[in-house]
Design a protein around this motif. Structure first.
Motif, short mmCIF file in Angstrom:
data_model
loop_
_atom_site.label_atom_id
_atom_site.label_comp_id
_atom_site.label_asym_id
_atom_site.label_seq_id
_atom_site.Cartn_x
_atom_site.Cartn_y
_atom_site.Cartn_z
N LEU B 18 108.38 82.36 22.07
CA LEU B 18 108.18 80.74 21.88
C LEU B 18 106.96 80.21 22.14
O LEU B 18 106.10 80.96 22.89
CB LEU B 18 109.15 80.20 23.06
CG LEU B 18 110.84 80.50 23.00
CD1 LEU B 18 111.60 80.05 24.05
CD2 LEU B 18 111.20 80.10 21.75
N GLU B 19 106.66 79.37 21.34
CA GLU B 19 105.19 78.68 21.64
C GLU B 19 104.95 78.40 22.99
O GLU B 19 105.84 77.76 23.82
CB GLU B 19 105.25 77.55 20.62
CG GLU B 19 104.01 76.78 20.72
CD GLU B 19 104.10 75.35 19.99
OE1 GLU B 19 104.73 75.58 18.87
OE2 GLU B 19 103.45 74.55 20.40
N LYS B 20 103.68 78.74 23.54
CA LYS B 20 103.41 78.30 24.82
C LYS B 20 102.84 77.05 24.90
O LYS B 20 102.14 76.69 23.98
CB LYS B 20 102.52 79.38 25.57
CG LYS B 20 103.04 80.87 25.71
CD LYS B 20 102.30 81.88 26.03
CE LYS B 20 102.93 83.24 26.42
NZ LYS B 20 101.66 84.01 26.99
N GLN B 21 102.96 76.39 26.09
CA GLN B 21 102.67 75.15 26.53
C GLN B 21 100.83 75.22 26.14
O GLN B 21 100.05 74.44 25.93
CB GLN B 21 102.69 74.43 27.59
CG GLN B 21 102.21 73.23 27.84
CD GLN B 21 102.93 72.51 29.00
OE1 GLN B 21 103.90 72.95 29.64
NE2 GLN B 21 102.41 71.46 29.58
N GLU B 23 98.91 76.96 24.43
CA GLU B 23 98.51 77.27 22.98
C GLU B 23 98.60 76.06 22.35
O GLU B 23 99.50 75.35 22.06
CB GLU B 23 99.35 78.29 22.30
CG GLU B 23 99.54 79.51 22.88
CD GLU B 23 100.63 80.39 22.48
OE1 GLU B 23 100.58 81.48 22.67
OE2 GLU B 23 101.36 80.07 21.50
N LYS B 26 99.46 72.72 17.35
CA LYS B 26 99.87 71.33 16.52
C LYS B 26 99.27 70.29 17.36
O LYS B 26 98.65 70.26 18.38
CB LYS B 26 101.52 71.58 16.40
CG LYS B 26 102.26 71.15 17.86
CD LYS B 26 103.49 71.52 17.69
CE LYS B 26 104.32 71.46 19.18
NZ LYS B 26 105.82 71.93 18.97
N ARG B 28 98.93 67.51 19.80
CA ARG B 28 99.09 67.45 21.52
C ARG B 28 98.66 66.32 22.25
O ARG B 28 97.49 66.19 21.73
CB ARG B 28 98.85 69.16 21.84
CG ARG B 28 99.55 70.17 21.48
CD ARG B 28 101.00 70.37 22.08
NE ARG B 28 100.98 70.56 23.40
CZ ARG B 28 100.47 71.66 23.98
NH1 ARG B 28 100.51 72.72 23.23
NH2 ARG B 28 100.55 71.64 25.56
N PHE B 236 94.11 75.07 28.33
CA PHE B 236 94.42 74.86 26.78
C PHE B 236 93.58 75.71 25.94
O PHE B 236 92.35 75.69 25.98
CB PHE B 236 94.98 73.43 26.36
CG PHE B 236 95.86 72.65 26.98
CD1 PHE B 236 97.37 72.91 27.14
CD2 PHE B 236 95.39 72.03 28.44
CE1 PHE B 236 97.97 71.96 27.99
CE2 PHE B 236 96.06 71.10 29.10
CZ PHE B 236 97.35 71.51 29.11
N SER B 244 97.77 81.95 32.42
CA SER B 244 98.49 81.07 33.31
C SER B 244 98.19 79.70 32.65
O SER B 244 97.10 79.50 32.13
CB SER B 244 98.36 81.05 34.67
OG SER B 244 99.05 79.99 35.30
N LEU B 245 99.05 78.85 32.50
CA LEU B 245 98.77 77.44 31.99
C LEU B 245 98.02 76.69 33.10
O LEU B 245 97.23 75.79 32.99
CB LEU B 245 100.20 76.60 31.91
CG LEU B 245 100.09 75.18 31.51
CD1 LEU B 245 99.21 74.82 30.02
CD2 LEU B 245 101.58 74.52 31.44
#
Lengths: 881, 296
Positions: B18-21, B23, B26, B28, B236, B244-245
């Motif tokens: 799944l797409e990570k926050q 990354e 698109k 955002r 980001f 880690s985010l």
């Protein structure tokens, strides 16, 4: 050897009988070790008339023992007979022929004549040679005596024929396994024992003139089991729906790891819940919490250690479980679902115990009689996991998540039983403790919640002290249990915390009185006083309820609610009475009435009291032991639990939830040990406590209502159970449930599925003893996927840097079905005084990872299936003595 | 709770596609900053105003715009289905493509704020504690035009749309207003590293693992009644992988923690963008963008 009577097949207490003759009927070996349930006041049938002797078959040689199963009707006639032991040509036919000529004084329940199924054994002794002397020589002194035990378990074997080869000398062991032989010729003598289920035993003894020789003989069972089997006569069936599983079967069920409570999930009417959720009990479409587990009639607060790895009560102290999915009698109250009654077993007087090691935990147990104190026995057991040691070694010390308190659990039990010989009183003391801890240090907050960092600590534990007094005098019996319970539950999860310290008192007293041939009454009182010191800092959405779609966790942007530590009380009083009336032969009508009062609230504020009166009726028609019809109807209530009646968790004004339950079905016992049951059920649920968005004005302040009783629901379905009880080699069952459970959360809202609505639930279990100490088993499960609430969008909460999900219709989607195969293999080595069991229990042997939920990405625009556990083998060693 | 914790633990090691926050592939919105971070009302004073600025990014560099509105429903836990901006919001006047002004003196806002105070004005005690005002926003950008079509906008359609909300606390002058923290730089490399150049000249080798350490401005942490503020960081990148985010300098339970994260540069060479957002947990927000290049 273990001889287990088909519990589901026999509705009555079973007794073994002794006769002594050339071909004698003797008690079944294990029968005396059976703990006779006090509840079942059944007098077994007694043979009358001339002793029946089975003729020694022509052409046969040696000794033999044939056990037959007899159906004895209410007149004492044998209506059916079959051989229960492995084929022994010639002997079987002779035993059956003799068995059919038996006549009995009928069995009785109270003063009622009842049909029963019993086991009856014939011992055959080879006729003496022409030169042999008299078979017995009563005038001569005893010169050979001893005890016969089962090798490994050291269980005393009664009813075993001990013969002196080449003579007509023989003796049968008594209830203590002892035998005495008189007049054994001096010199070397061959002693032989042939008992069904055991290897033929032969030895040579040197008999000296004028001296008495004391011996110990150990019989090797053909199919070893490290678990001692107790032949349990079927408890008198007082419930419409009731399934009993003995420990001897539980210990062998694949995937259950010998855990009694895990087996419940394999029975009809029980939904599968993910072990990741901690192992919830969902019975007949009722939410977790609506069903309870009782240990000897009082509840236990925590069933499992974390991850549902093990239950909190040592399974080796248990006789078995009784599962009642619905329409339970007035004995039980304050619940609207079903129940599991876990029964502890009678303690053995000889020294026994075990030590068990597997990959996750170690456990041990010891039991014995207290020397010098007749009737006083004790048991002590304990278990501790060592996951903490493993994790400490593998978890990096500087990772994003570190262990501060490595996860570990332990439990311990101590029991003391006092049954003075000849006394009508008995006393039992039981102490339980269980504790789970886990501590983490989260150094970097997870993506899902920036609030979660720092210490994450959880501790759950309880201690219970129980005292049980029993009294029995003729038709009257009284059992009283008093229990003190200390609960300890706390967690800290970042900036949220919760702590609960409970000091609870329970009292249950039940009296039974037989008033005549066809009438008996029971009545009792059932009190629970919970006094909880609770404090919390939490988000309301953390306290999610059934049907609430927070499968993605609590709202991160929700303000915290603080609940300063305060005393919360919950008191319930149940008074009940029940009659058992038998207007016709085989027909039992059981009307009951229960009164419950619920008092709850903060200790320092006004408490709210509510009352319910719930009548119940069950009917069973059982003209013969072969089949029966049954039905029940009743009302049930359940007071608010888990803070639902306490602000700020809930609302003091909520009323008890209610249920109307109906069950109808039949049972069939077409073959010995084979039981088939079909039941249809319907439940109407009303006054369900649900969340409310409304506000109300209290004391001039506007406060949220939080909870009210606007919910309703219905559950209906069909349950099938085909079961073969354990005899010598095989047991297993097929359980299938077809059901539907739905809810309407508020009038006018659409109907939705219950969180654990599982349309199809199929479990197949088979276990077989191969011989040579090998046992294999498999469990297969196929279960419809749980309903799921899809996420259809999201909003970005910029202050918290998280996305808040937008949910679709509650439970409008469904997960993929669950399917799993578990296998188990045991190899038992039997030594003279102990057994060693090496076992391999493989969960999910086919490594088919079933879907347990839905995972979303951070903004809920992508999803994938969250899959459950892969293949998990558990290897263990257990030594028992 | 127990179940949620177990799921979290069980999933800690779950591999997912799944797409990570962290990354940014698109449109955002990575943060919304209010200047000032809080609004202070004084008796007889001029109604305060704040400017909201969204860190709205589109990896292709496509133009973005953000519309803000005062939400009609001022529930402290807003419904995610709230149509705000839209039928359930009163638009804020724009102050740029991604900015708008919230002026408490704007007469259009008075009915909304009065309604949230049960039709009147909030009493002194409530105002002293502070009222969190809900501001909704919607960011838009043209649909992705990457060769592979790229991921769809969050709400689909020809435009990429990201909807969300933020809050700003309004309180009286009994205490000073919270200030936004500031980020001085982002350092890259081991042992504290070096500042990533603001002009985009910093380069790293492909697939190398780089430590990113945010450097707050000296006065970023304010003192509060509960002690110094706890600064939380979000990271980001348009390419590569972040370990880690989030990070924080102090955990929720008070333990000091490292604020760095590790970033693995992509194997492909070329320019990319990094962002770090810092939040003080009381509504204060700041962000910093840097460009670096991946080259052998």
């Amino acid at each position: 050897m273990t001889v287990r009577l088909p519990k589901a097949l026999l509705p009555f207490l079973i007794c073994a009988l002794a006769l002594r003759a050339a071909a004698q009927a003797v008690p079944d070996p294990a029968a005396p070790s059976r703990p006779a349930p006090q509840e079942a006041a059944i007098t077994p049938p007694q043979p009358i008339g001339e002793p029946v002797v089975a003729g020694y078959p022509p052409g046969a040689t040696g000794a033999a023992r044939v056990v037959v199963r007899l159906d004895v009707d209410a007149e004492g006639n044998v209506t059916a007979a079959e051989v229960a032991t492995p084929p022994q040509p010639g002997f079987d036919e002779a035993a059956l022929a003799a068995a059919r000529t038996l006549h009995f004084a009928p069995a009785r329940r109270g003063d009622e004549l009842i049909p029963v199924r019993i086991q009856y054994a014939f011992n055959f002794i080879e006729p003496p040679h022409a030169s042999s002397g008299p078979r017995t020589a009563q005038a001569q002194p005893v010169n050979l005596s001893g005890v016969v035990r089962e090798r490994g378990t050291r269980r005393r074997l009664s009813g075993i024929e001990v013969t002196v080869a080449g003579t007509d000398l023989g003796a049968v062991t008594d209830a203590e396994g002892r035998f005495e032989l008189r007049g054994v010729p001096v010199g070397a003598q061959r002693i032989a024992i042939a008992a069904p289920g055991y290897r033929r035993f032969e030895t040579e003894e040197q008999i000296a003139e004028g001296r008495r020789k004391e011996v110990l003989y150990l019989l090797q069972p053909l199919y070893e089991s490290p678990y001692e089997a107790t032949i349990t006569g079927e408890r008198e069936r007082q419930e419409v729906s009731q399934t009993a599983i003995p420990t001897t079967e539980i210990q062998r069920i694949p995937g259950a790891q010998g855990d009694a409570l895990k087996v419940v999930e394999d029975l009809p009417g029980v939904a599968r819940t993910s072990p990741i959720g901690g192992g919830l009990l969902v019975i007949r479409g009722s939410k977790p919490g609506d069903s309870l587990v009782y240990l000897d009639s009082e509840p236990i607060p925590l069933l499992y250690h974390f991850g549902a790895l093990s239950s909190t009560v040592n399974p080796d102290l248990l006789e078995g479980i009784e599962f009642i999915p619905g329409n339970f009698s007035a004995t039980y109250g304050d619940l609207t679902g079903g129940l599991v009654e876990v029964k502890t077993r009678k303690l053995r007087e000889e020294l026994h115990g075990y030590a068990n090691l597997n990959l996750l935990e170690a456990s041990a147990m010891l039991e014995a009689a207290v020397p010098g104190a007749p009737g006083l026995t004790f048991a002590i057991a304990g278990r501790r996991s060592y996951i903490d040691y493993i994790l400490r070694a593998v978890v990096p010390k500087d990772g994003d998540v570190g262990l501060t308190v490595a996860p570990r659990y332990y439990d311990a039990q101590f029991r003391l039983d006092y049954r003075p010989p000849g006394s009508a009183h008995s006393l039992a003391f039981l102490a339980l403790t269980s504790d789970d801890v886990l501590g983490l240090l989260v150094r970097r907050p997870p993506d899902q919640d920036p609030n979660v960092s720092g210490s994450i600590d959880t501790e759950t534990g309880f201690q219970q002290l129980r005292v049980k007094h029993g009294y029995r005098n003729g038709p009257f019996s009284l059992e009283t249990i008093a229990m003190f319970e200390k609960l300890n539950l706390r967690f800290q999860l970042g900036n949220e915390s919760f702590s609960l310290d409970g000091h609870d008192l329970f009292l249950r007293s039940t009296g039974n009185l037989a008033l005549g041939d066809d009438l008996g009454i029971s009545a009792g009182v059932d009190v629970a006083n919970r006094r909880l010191l609770v404090g919390a800092v939490f988000r309301q959405s953390l306290l999610f309820r059934e049907g609430e779609f927070n499968n993605q966790g609590p709202r991160v942007d929700e303000p915290l609610t603080t609940f300063p530590a305060a005393l919360v009380n919950r008191f319930s009083l149940g008074l009940w009475a029940e009659a058992r009336w038998q207007p016709l032969r085989g027909l039992t009508v059981t009307p009951g009435l229960r009164f419950d009062a619920y008092v709850y609230g903060l200790a320092v504020q006004g408490r709210r009291t509510t009352y319910t009166v719930t009548p119940r009726l069950s009917v069973r028609y059982e003209p013969t032991p072969l089949w029966s019809l049954k039905g029940g109807v009743g009302l049930y209530s359940e007071g608010a639990r888990n803070g639902d009646a306490t602000r700020p968790f809930g609302n003091p004004e909520v009323l008890p939830e209610r249920a109307f339950q109906v069950t109808a079905g039949g049972e069939l016992r077409p073959l010995p040990g084979v039981f088939f049951s079909v039941e249809g059920f319907y439940k109407k649920l009303t006054d369900l406590i649900v969340r409310s968005d409304a506000t109300e004005v209290i004391g001039g302040q506007t406060v949220p209502v939080l909870l009210d009783n606007a919910g309703a629901g219905r559950v209906y379905g069909l349950e099938l159970l085909l079961r073969k009880s354990l005899t010598e080699r095989f047991f297993g069952w097929i359980a299938y449930t077809l059901s539907r459970s739905d809810r309407v959360d508020r009038p006018g809202e659409p109907q939705r599925f219950f969180d654990f609505d599982q349309t199809h639930n199929l479990t197949i279990i088979a276990s077989y003893a191969l011989g040579g100490g090998w046992q294999i088993g498999a469990r297969f499960r196929y279960i419809s996927g749980n309903p799921d609430t899809p996420v259809v969008g999201s909003r970005y909460a910029a202050q918290q840097d998280v996305y808040v999900p937008i949910y679709g219709l509650t439970n409008s989607a469904r997960l993929q079905h669950f399917q799993q195969l578990d296998v188990r293999a045991d190899k038992v080595w039997t030594f003279d005084a102990w057994t060693l069991d090496a076992y391999l229990d493989v969960l999910n042997a086919s490594n088919r990872r079933s879907v347990e939920g839905t995972l979303y990405n951070y903004d809920f625009s992508q999803r994938e299936q969250f899959r459950g556990l892969p293949v998990i083998p558990t290897l263990g060693l257990k030594g028992s003595f | 709770m127990r179940a949620a914790l177990m799921v979290s633990l069980a999933c800690a090691g779950c591999a997912t596609d799944l797409e990570k926050q962290s990354e940014v592939v698109k449109l955002r919105v990575l943060a919304v900053r209010a200047d000032p971070a809080e609004l202070v009302v004084t008796d007889g004073g001029v109604p305060p105003r704040a400017t909201f600025t969204a860190l709205a990014v589109e990896p292709s560099g496509a133009p973005t715009s953000v519309r803000f509105a005062l939400c009609i429903d001022q529930n402290p836990t807003p419904s995610p289905t709230l149509d705000c901006p839209g039928a359930q919001g009163v638009d804020l006047p724009p102050a740029g493509d991604t900015s708008a002004v919230f002026d408490l003196g704007d007469p259009r806002f008075l009915p909304v704020l009065s309604a949230s105070a049960d039709g009147g004005t909030p009493d002194a005690a409530v105002l002293q504690e502070g009222i969190a005002v809900i501001i909704g926003f919607a960011a838009t950008a043209p649909a992705h035009t990457e060769p592979d079509g790229g991921p769809a906008g969050a709400d689909g359609g020809p435009l990429q749309i990201v909807r969300g909300y933020t809050t700003i606390v309004v309180h009286d002058d009994s205490r000073p207003a919270n200030r936004n923290p500031d980020l001085a730089s982002i350092r890259i490399g081991p042992d504290g590293g070096v500042d990533i150049a603001a002009d985009g000249t910093t380069a790293v080798p492909p697939s190398s693992v780089q430590r990113l350490t945010p450097v707050p401005a000296p006065d970023a942490k304010e003192a509060t009644a509960d002690g110094p503020e706890k600064l939380g960081y979000s990271f980001f990148a348009t390419a590569g992988s972040l370990s880690s985010l989030r990070s924080t300098d102090t955990t929720a339970t008070g333990e000091p923690a490292d604020t760095f994260v590790d970033w693995t540069a992509p194997s492909a060479t070329g320019p990319l963008r990094l962002w770090v957002v810092v939040r003080d947990g009381r509504g204060g927000t700041a962000f910093l963008e840097r460009s670096i290049s991946v080259s052998p």
